[in-house]
Design a protein around this motif. Structure first.
Motif, PDB file in Angstrom:
ATOM      1  N   ALA A   8       0.847  -1.189   0.000  1.00 16.23           N
ATOM      2  CA  ALA A   8       0.000   0.000   0.000  1.00 16.23           C
ATOM      3  C   ALA A   8       0.884   1.241   0.000  1.00 16.23           C
ATOM      4  CB  ALA A   8      -0.914   0.003   1.221  1.00 16.23           C
ATOM      5  N   GLU A   9       0.500   2.246  -0.772  1.00 19.85           N
ATOM      6  CA  GLU A   9       1.281   3.487  -0.831  1.00 19.85           C
ATOM      7  C   GLU A   9       1.297   4.163   0.529  1.00 19.85           C
ATOM      8  OE1 GLU A   9       0.330   6.117  -4.044  1.00 19.85           O
ATOM      9  OE2 GLU A   9       0.315   4.486  -5.497  1.00 19.85           O
ATOM     10  N   TRP A  10       2.403   4.849   0.793  1.00 16.37           N
ATOM     11  CA  TRP A  10       2.547   5.591   2.031  1.00 16.37           C
ATOM     12  C   TRP A  10       3.393   6.818   1.748  1.00 16.37           C
ATOM     13  CZ3 TRP A  10       6.547   6.733   5.613  1.00 16.37           C
ATOM     14  CH2 TRP A  10       6.084   7.196   6.858  1.00 16.37           C
ATOM     15  N   PRO A  11       2.885   8.036   2.071  1.00 15.87           N
ATOM     16  CA  PRO A  11       3.652   9.258   1.792  1.00 15.87           C
ATOM     17  C   PRO A  11       4.755   9.491   2.816  1.00 15.87           C
ATOM     18  CG  PRO A  11       1.591   9.819   2.858  1.00 15.87           C
ATOM     19  CD  PRO A  11       1.580   8.324   2.650  1.00 15.87           C
ATOM     20  N   GLU A  12       5.828  10.105   2.369  1.00 15.66           N
ATOM     21  CA  GLU A  12       6.905  10.499   3.267  1.00 15.66           C
ATOM     22  C   GLU A  12       6.334  11.472   4.297  1.00 15.66           C
ATOM     23  OE1 GLU A  12      10.976  13.094   2.836  1.00 15.66           O
ATOM     24  OE2 GLU A  12      10.343  11.891   1.139  1.00 15.66           O
ATOM     25  N   GLU A  13       6.727  11.306   5.554  1.00 12.29           N
ATOM     26  CA  GLU A  13       6.211  12.163   6.628  1.00 12.29           C
ATOM     27  C   GLU A  13       7.311  13.012   7.246  1.00 12.29           C
ATOM     28  OE1 GLU A  13       4.044   9.893   9.513  1.00 12.29           O
ATOM     29  OE2 GLU A  13       2.338   9.662   8.174  1.00 12.29           O
ATOM     30  N   GLY A  14       8.216  13.517   6.429  1.00 13.02           N
ATOM     31  CA  GLY A  14       9.283  14.372   6.943  1.00 13.02           C
ATOM     32  C   GLY A  14      10.634  13.697   6.899  1.00 13.02           C
ATOM     33  N   ALA A  15      11.631  14.404   7.407  1.00 11.41           N
ATOM     34  CA  ALA A  15      13.010  13.918   7.386  1.00 11.41           C
ATOM     35  C   ALA A  15      13.122  12.585   8.110  1.00 11.41           C
ATOM     36  CB  ALA A  15      13.935  14.941   8.034  1.00 11.41           C
ATOM     37  N   GLY A  16      13.850  11.656   7.509  1.00  7.51           N
ATOM     38  CA  GLY A  16      14.092  10.358   8.129  1.00  7.51           C
ATOM     39  C   GLY A  16      13.066   9.292   7.803  1.00  7.51           C
ATOM     40  N   THR A  17      11.997   9.666   7.076  1.00  5.89           N
ATOM     41  CA  THR A  17      11.013   8.663   6.679  1.00  5.89           C
ATOM     42  C   THR A  17      11.128   8.410   5.178  1.00  5.89           C
ATOM     43  OG1 THR A  17       9.231  10.265   6.277  1.00  5.89           O
ATOM     44  CG2 THR A  17       9.420   9.346   8.517  1.00  5.89           C
ATOM     45  N   LEU A  18      10.613   7.269   4.756  1.00  2.78           N
ATOM     46  CA  LEU A  18      10.707   6.857   3.361  1.00  2.78           C
ATOM     47  C   LEU A  18       9.318   6.757   2.761  1.00  2.78           C
ATOM     48  CD1 LEU A  18      12.601   5.846   1.093  1.00  2.78           C
ATOM     49  CD2 LEU A  18      12.331   3.540   2.024  1.00  2.78           C
ATOM     50  N   GLY A  19       9.029   7.586   1.751  1.00  2.00           N
ATOM     51  CA  GLY A  19       7.766   7.497   1.033  1.00  2.00           C
ATOM     52  C   GLY A  19       7.783   6.293   0.106  1.00  2.00           C
ATOM     53  N   LEU A  20       6.620   5.626  -0.032  1.00  2.00           N
ATOM     54  CA  LEU A  20       6.562   4.373  -0.781  1.00  2.00           C
ATOM     55  C   LEU A  20       5.437   4.360  -1.797  1.00  2.00           C
ATOM     56  CD1 LEU A  20       6.732   2.148   2.400  1.00  2.00           C
ATOM     57  CD2 LEU A  20       8.638   2.632   0.866  1.00  2.00           C
ATOM     58  N   LEU A  21       5.658   3.655  -2.885  1.00  2.00           N
ATOM     59  CA  LEU A  21       4.616   3.390  -3.864  1.00  2.00           C
ATOM     60  C   LEU A  21       4.367   1.896  -3.902  1.00  2.00           C
ATOM     61  CD1 LEU A  21       5.702   5.739  -6.811  1.00  2.00           C
ATOM     62  CD2 LEU A  21       3.923   6.135  -5.084  1.00  2.00           C
TER      63      LEU A  21
END
Length: 118
Positions: free
Chosen positions: A61-74
């Motif tokens: 499931a897609e997940w948007p980056e939530e700031g520095a240190g996180t990884l957004g995913l498709l």
């Protein structure tokens, strides 16, 4: 490699370890993915010190980056998870596809991943 039977690897190369030897080396075969999937795997001995244990996951499931240190995913991204933290978070590195304008690694929620190889 300086001897026959050794496997040349670079940082980020995925390998599947099949044997650990007492002399500090592991026997491994490369894991092919994405554009490399049709290439035959290579195998040989690698120093244990250069190998890091990871779990291979596909993003469900897609997940948007939530700031520095996180990884957004498709959906469909391939992720190598190297650390698990409390409260359902993991640290991972995007293996494919490569996205030059996006971070390569960071924290992400475990709930969006399907584990392929643990």
């Amino acid at each position: 490699p300086d001897q026959t039977g050794q496997l040349r690897v670079r940082k980020g190369t995925l390998v599947n370890v099949s044997h650990r030897a007492a002399h500090g080396w592991v026997y491994a075969a490369t894991v092919k993915h994405g554009e490399q999937a049709s290439d035959p795997p290579s195998e040989g001995w690698v120093p244990h010190a250069v190998a890091k244990r990871v779990s291979l996951c596909r993003v469900a499931a897609e997940w948007p980056e939530e700031g520095a240190g996180t990884l957004g995913l498709l959906k469909g991204d391939l992720i190598a998870v190297s650390k698990e933290a409390e409260r359902g978070w993991v640290y991972g590195e995007r293996i494919s596809p490569k996205r030059p304008d996006s971070p390569v690694d960071g924290w992400l929620p475990k709930k969006v991943l399907e584990y392929i190889l643990v």
